[in-house]
Scaffold this active site. Structure first.
Site, PDB file in Angstrom:
ATOM      1  N   ILE A   1       8.421   4.347   0.711  1.00 24.41           N
ATOM      2  CA  ILE A   1       8.332   2.968   0.246  1.00 24.41           C
ATOM      3  C   ILE A   1       7.898   2.020   1.366  1.00 24.41           C
ATOM      4  O   ILE A   1       7.293   0.980   1.122  1.00 24.41           O
ATOM      5  CB  ILE A   1       9.704   2.507  -0.305  1.00 24.41           C
TER       6      ILE A   1
ATOM      7  N   GLU B   1       6.542  -0.332   4.251  1.00 28.66           N
ATOM      8  CA  GLU B   1       5.272  -1.018   4.503  1.00 28.66           C
ATOM      9  C   GLU B   1       5.080  -1.198   6.011  1.00 28.66           C
ATOM     10  O   GLU B   1       6.015  -1.094   6.788  1.00 28.66           O
ATOM     11  CB  GLU B   1       5.297  -2.381   3.815  1.00 28.66           C
TER      12      GLU B   1
ATOM     13  N   TYR C   1       3.353  -2.120 -13.414  1.00 27.14           N
ATOM     14  CA  TYR C   1       4.326  -2.596 -14.393  1.00 27.14           C
ATOM     15  C   TYR C   1       3.624  -3.253 -15.583  1.00 27.14           C
ATOM     16  O   TYR C   1       4.060  -3.123 -16.732  1.00 27.14           O
ATOM     17  CB  TYR C   1       5.296  -3.586 -13.746  1.00 27.14           C
TER      18      TYR C   1
ATOM     19  N   HIS D   1      -2.845  -5.761   0.168  1.00 32.46           N
ATOM     20  CA  HIS D   1      -2.635  -4.486   0.837  1.00 32.46           C
ATOM     21  C   HIS D   1      -3.559  -4.319   2.031  1.00 32.46           C
ATOM     22  O   HIS D   1      -4.661  -4.849   2.064  1.00 32.46           O
ATOM     23  CB  HIS D   1      -2.872  -3.326  -0.144  1.00 32.46           C
TER      24      HIS D   1
END
Length: 309
Positions: free
Chosen positions: A107, A109, A171, A262
């Site tokens: 997970i 970053e 999502y 990102h």
């Protein structure tokens, strides 16, 4: 299509996880504790966590082990979920792979890119599959199994496989397919870093081989060639003649050289543009959704057109 050896060679389920996946948490701080509770509430078998200084104790209801080799020996864990902060995350990935994990979901970053090059090398040497870093994880509604930070209430067991570089758009697609009555087989957030583990093609291949997955939503973003590579494989195998694929690419309005969220979402040297990705995917027979709100609508229409609903 993929042979059955694809699954056997990786010593893991075809879609990465199943009801028997045993998960260990690396990084059992506040976030690790919070999400491990949610995972267990959902039904995931979380069997322990690693903390060198707190081995032998219980944290958030989980037994704590000194290192990954010990937790594997004691619990038969076969998947790791990493919440370790960026400076130590690469080492955690490597430790998990060398301890025999079949799957590592990271997970974290902001892991240095040079560190990720080392991680990718170890993953290749060990045969461990890495999802992430900088990703939300993955979820399989039918087995009530998830690794990561994905909210569970919008998912429902069904026919659509979703692979995405974006967490929030994951999502969006999941909720749309739930509302459409299609549901999801497995949903994989691969993350948006330049040196990600699983790329679109890796996940699409698994969806292609999975009998439950009857349609695919591919969510990409500007930068890199993951989407173009997937388009090439889809075209080569004529996948869309068997299973419909809908794609959306985020960042279409981004100016060249401007990073959009990102680390990997940047157009450089004229490569990695949204239009280039759309062109490659459309040529492969993929239906293009230029607005995220159309992903659910378009996959429903394609499933109906092919007689799958």
């Amino acid at each position: 299509m993929l042979s059955s050896s694809f699954e056997r060679n990786l010593h893991q389920p075809l879609l990465f996880i199943d009801k028997d996946t045993k998960v260990v948490i690396q990084g059992i701080g506040n976030q690790g504790q919070f999400h491990s509770r949610l995972m267990r509430q959902y039904g995931t078998k979380v069997v322990g966590a690693v903390h060198p200084k707190k081995a032998g104790s219980i944290i958030a209801g989980l037994p704590i082990f000194k290192n990954m080799k010990e937790v594997v020996k004691r619990t038969d864990a076969n998947a790791s979920l990493i919440f370790v902060p960026a400076p130590g995350a690469a080492a955690a990935c490597i430790e998990a792979a060398q301890a025999g994990m079949g799957l590592v979901v990271c997970i974290t970053e902001h892991i240095p890119q040079h560190d990720m090059i080392k991680v990718k090398k170890v993953m290749k040497e060990t045969g461990c599959q890495l999802i992430g870093p900088n990703c939300p994880g993955l979820i399989q509604p039918g087995t009530h199994t998830k690794l990561g930070i994905i909210p569970t209430n919008i998912f429902n067991n069904g026919k659509i496989g979703i692979v995405s570089r974006s967490g929030t758009l994951t999502y969006e697609a999941a909720y749309a397919t739930t509302l459409a009555g299609l549901g999801q087989s497995t949903v994989v957030g691969i993350g948006g870093d330049p040196f990600a583990g699983q790329l679109h093609t890796d996940v699409v291949k698994r969806f292609a081989a999975d009998p439950q997955t009857e349609g695919i939503i591919l969510i990409g973003e500007i930068g890199g060639t993951s989407e173009e590579d997937a388009a090439e494989w889809i075209a080569k195998t004529k996948l869309t003649q068997e299973k419909p694929v809908v794609a959306f690419i985020a960042g279409a309005t981004a100016p060249p050289g401007k990073r959009m969220g990102h680390a990997g979402a940047i157009v450089s040297g004229g490569k990695g543009t949204a239009e280039g990705k759309y062109k490659a995917l459309e040529a492969a027979g993929v239906r293009i959704a230029r607005h995220p709100g159309n992903m659910g609508k378009f996959i429903f229409e394609e499933m109906k057109r092919m007689g799958k609903i």
